[in-house]
Structure formats: C-alpha cells, structure tokens
Design a protein around this motif. Structure first.
Motif, short mmCIF file in Angstrom:
data_model
loop_
_atom_site.label_atom_id
_atom_site.label_comp_id
_atom_site.label_asym_id
_atom_site.label_seq_id
_atom_site.Cartn_x
_atom_site.Cartn_y
_atom_site.Cartn_z
N TYR A 1 2.12 -4.46 0.52
CA TYR A 1 1.66 -5.82 0.30
C TYR A 1 1.91 -6.66 1.55
CZ TYR A 1 2.14 -4.13 -4.47
OH TYR A 1 2.05 -3.39 -5.62
N HIS A 2 0.92 -7.45 1.92
CA HIS A 2 1.04 -8.32 3.09
C HIS A 2 0.69 -9.75 2.68
CE1 HIS A 2 1.40 -5.05 6.04
NE2 HIS A 2 0.57 -4.40 5.27
N ASN B 1 0.76 -9.78 10.55
CA ASN B 1 0.51 -9.62 9.12
C ASN B 1 1.77 -9.04 8.46
OD1 ASN B 1 -0.91 -9.70 6.73
ND2 ASN B 1 -2.09 -7.86 7.14
N LEU C 1 4.86 -7.64 6.32
CA LEU C 1 5.02 -6.94 5.06
C LEU C 1 5.73 -7.83 4.05
CD1 LEU C 1 4.77 -4.08 3.71
CD2 LEU C 1 7.09 -3.67 4.52
N SER C 2 5.26 -7.80 2.77
CA SER C 2 5.95 -8.58 1.74
C SER C 2 6.43 -7.72 0.58
CB SER C 2 5.06 -9.74 1.24
OG SER C 2 3.81 -9.27 0.81
N GLU D 1 -2.45 -3.03 1.77
CA GLU D 1 -2.80 -1.86 2.56
C GLU D 1 -2.52 -0.64 1.69
OE1 GLU D 1 -1.38 0.03 6.85
OE2 GLU D 1 -0.57 -1.87 6.15
#
Length: 105
Positions: A8-9, A63, A65-66, A96
């Motif tokens: 997740y981004h 971007n 990463l989350s 992604e």
C-alpha cells in the motif's frame, strides 16, 4: 494458488478520528470478505526511509510505503480483482501488487 504481496502506498493521512474509524471498518470488512485468500493481513507502517548506494532519503521517497498484505489467488487477474475492492483506493492511495517468488532463501 499463488501468493501475491500487496504494498500500500499513500492515502489520506489527515482524516479525523471518526473518518479514520470509518475507514478502518471498511478495511476490516474488505479483509474479512477475502476469507481464505488472506495469507497474512500484514500491517501498516510508519514513515519509511529509502536506503541506496548513494545514501539515505528520510522522506520515504516519491511514493512512500504505508503497509503490506499477503494474499493468495488462482491468477494475477484474480488477485487484481480482489485488490480493486480495497478501501485504500477510496482514500487516494495506490496498491502495488507483485507475485511472490517461490525460491529457497
């Protein structure tokens, strides 16, 4: 079944506590709806840094990463269909998707 990593981004990080709670309820419902396809629910991550041969970028890059999740699906198309339903996309984030490589480490 093949394993896929969801990275997740981005996403809206300025939600009110109430909006955050609503989003989490949607995310949990989506995750629960995936059933046995979920290999590892993963976890959210804090501020990332990027390490390269040129040094360290402490802003997480373009971007950041989350979070991550690992799912399994019959095909990449099936994994994409599951991923498209994620509420992370509703808050401006991207996901992604990459197949996990089956190789000894």
């Amino acid at each position: 079944m093949q394993k896929f990593i969801l990275a997740y981004h981005g996403g809206n990080t300025s939600m009110t506590p109430e909006e955050g709670q609503q989003h989490m309820q949607k995310w949990m419902a989506w995750m629960d709806g995936l059933g046995d396809a979920v290999v590892d629910r993963g976890l959210p991550v804090g501020q990332s840094i990027t390490v390269s041969a040129d040094g360290v970028m402490e802003d997480g890059g373009a971007n950041p990463l989350s979070g991550i999740t690992i799912i399994q699906a019959e095909s990449q198309d099936a994994a994409i269909a599951m991923t498209k339903k994620s509420p992370h996309l509703d808050i401006g984030g991207t996901i992604e998707l990459a197949p996990a490589m089956d190789m000894p480490m």
